[in-house]
Design a protein around this motif. Structure first.
Motif, PDB file in Angstrom:
ATOM      1  N   MET A   1       0.842  -1.169   0.000  1.00 37.80           N
ATOM      2  CA  MET A   1       0.000   0.000   0.000  1.00 37.80           C
ATOM      3  C   MET A   1       0.890   1.234   0.000  1.00 37.80           C
ATOM      4  N   PHE A   2       0.512   2.193  -0.827  1.00 40.59           N
ATOM      5  CA  PHE A   2       1.244   3.446  -0.949  1.00 40.59           C
ATOM      6  C   PHE A   2       0.222   4.568  -0.884  1.00 40.59           C
ATOM      7  N   ALA A   3       0.313   5.413   0.133  1.00 36.94           N
ATOM      8  CA  ALA A   3      -0.641   6.507   0.328  1.00 36.94           C
ATOM      9  C   ALA A   3       0.015   7.840  -0.002  1.00 36.94           C
ATOM     10  N   VAL A   4      -0.800   8.711  -0.552  1.00 30.43           N
ATOM     11  CA  VAL A   4      -0.342  10.043  -0.927  1.00 30.43           C
ATOM     12  C   VAL A   4      -1.328  11.046  -0.344  1.00 30.43           C
TER      13      VAL A   4
ATOM     14  N   PHE B   1      -7.727  22.598  -0.041  1.00 30.99           N
ATOM     15  CA  PHE B   1      -8.146  21.273  -0.478  1.00 30.99           C
ATOM     16  C   PHE B   1      -7.152  20.251   0.055  1.00 30.99           C
ATOM     17  N   PHE B   2      -7.664  19.094   0.455  1.00 28.97           N
ATOM     18  CA  PHE B   2      -6.833  18.005   0.957  1.00 28.97           C
ATOM     19  C   PHE B   2      -7.199  16.744   0.191  1.00 28.97           C
ATOM     20  N   LEU B   3      -6.212  16.083  -0.395  1.00 30.06           N
ATOM     21  CA  LEU B   3      -6.425  14.840  -1.123  1.00 30.06           C
ATOM     22  C   LEU B   3      -5.808  13.693  -0.340  1.00 30.06           C
ATOM     23  N   TYR B   4      -6.505  12.576  -0.331  1.00 33.99           N
ATOM     24  CA  TYR B   4      -5.998  11.343   0.255  1.00 33.99           C
ATOM     25  C   TYR B   4      -6.150  10.264  -0.803  1.00 33.99           C
ATOM     26  N   GLU B   5      -5.022   9.749  -1.282  1.00 32.68           N
ATOM     27  CA  GLU B   5      -5.008   8.780  -2.368  1.00 32.68           C
ATOM     28  C   GLU B   5      -4.295   7.512  -1.909  1.00 32.68           C
TER      29      GLU B   5
ATOM     30  N   MET C   1      -4.064  28.328 -10.801  1.00 34.89           N
ATOM     31  CA  MET C   1      -5.020  28.486  -9.706  1.00 34.89           C
ATOM     32  C   MET C   1      -4.393  28.251  -8.338  1.00 34.89           C
ATOM     33  N   VAL C   2      -3.291  27.504  -8.320  1.00 38.11           N
ATOM     34  CA  VAL C   2      -2.709  27.014  -7.069  1.00 38.11           C
ATOM     35  C   VAL C   2      -1.715  28.028  -6.496  1.00 38.11           C
ATOM     36  N   VAL C   3      -1.938  28.393  -5.237  1.00 39.30           N
ATOM     37  CA  VAL C   3      -1.052  29.301  -4.514  1.00 39.30           C
ATOM     38  C   VAL C   3       0.044  28.512  -3.810  1.00 39.30           C
ATOM     39  N   ALA C   4      -0.316  27.341  -3.262  1.00 40.84           N
ATOM     40  CA  ALA C   4       0.650  26.491  -2.552  1.00 40.84           C
ATOM     41  C   ALA C   4       0.217  25.038  -2.685  1.00 40.84           C
ATOM     42  N   LYS C   5       1.211  24.148  -2.661  1.00 40.65           N
ATOM     43  CA  LYS C   5       0.948  22.715  -2.800  1.00 40.65           C
ATOM     44  C   LYS C   5       1.966  21.960  -1.955  1.00 40.65           C
ATOM     45  N   ASN C   6       1.498  20.965  -1.226  1.00 38.03           N
ATOM     46  CA  ASN C   6       2.379  20.131  -0.416  1.00 38.03           C
ATOM     47  C   ASN C   6       1.998  18.670  -0.622  1.00 38.03           C
ATOM     48  N   ILE C   7       2.979  17.843  -1.000  1.00 35.85           N
ATOM     49  CA  ILE C   7       2.751  16.415  -1.241  1.00 35.85           C
ATOM     50  C   ILE C   7       3.553  15.604  -0.230  1.00 35.85           C
ATOM     51  N   THR C   8       2.903  14.616   0.375  1.00 38.98           N
ATOM     52  CA  THR C   8       3.579  13.700   1.289  1.00 38.98           C
ATOM     53  C   THR C   8       3.183  12.283   0.892  1.00 38.98           C
TER      54      THR C   8
END
Length: 99
Positions: A1-4, A51-55, A82-89
């Motif tokens: 499993m790999f979550a983003v 916005f918060f994404l869980y993948e 459109m995006v002011v800031a983005k953070n990926i973990t």
């Protein structure tokens, strides 16, 4: 499993347009990508520009397929301004506990 997890801060004037784009991307991901198990799009009720994404993917290779997909590339290009800031973990499963 790999979550983003991804958090986006979107310029106020683009919130509705971004929401439509990300909802389409999420639906296409679950529908068209074999390794995409789950894709939630969430917003903060007190800050609709956040916005918060869980993948969840089978593995990191599945996420790589997502990043190479036509629907992701289209979303990324259409929403970039459109995006002011983005953070990926990213997270890899270590263990699971069940009740």
């Amino acid at each position: 499993m790999f979550a983003v997890t991804v958090s986006f801060t979107v310029a106020d004037e683009f919130v509705n347009d971004f929401a439509a784009l990300i909802e389409h991307n999420a639906a296409a991901s679950v529908r068209d990508e074999v390794a995409c198990q789950h894709f939630d799009v969430c917003t903060d009720p007190s800050n609709t520009s956040l916005f918060f994404l869980y993948e969840v993917y089978d593995d990191a290779a599945g996420f790589d397929v997502h990043l190479a997909s036509a629907h992701f590339k289209a979303f990324s290009q259409a929403s970039a301004h459109m995006v002011v800031a983005k953070n990926i973990t990213t997270f890899q499963k270590v263990t699971a506990a069940h009740a």
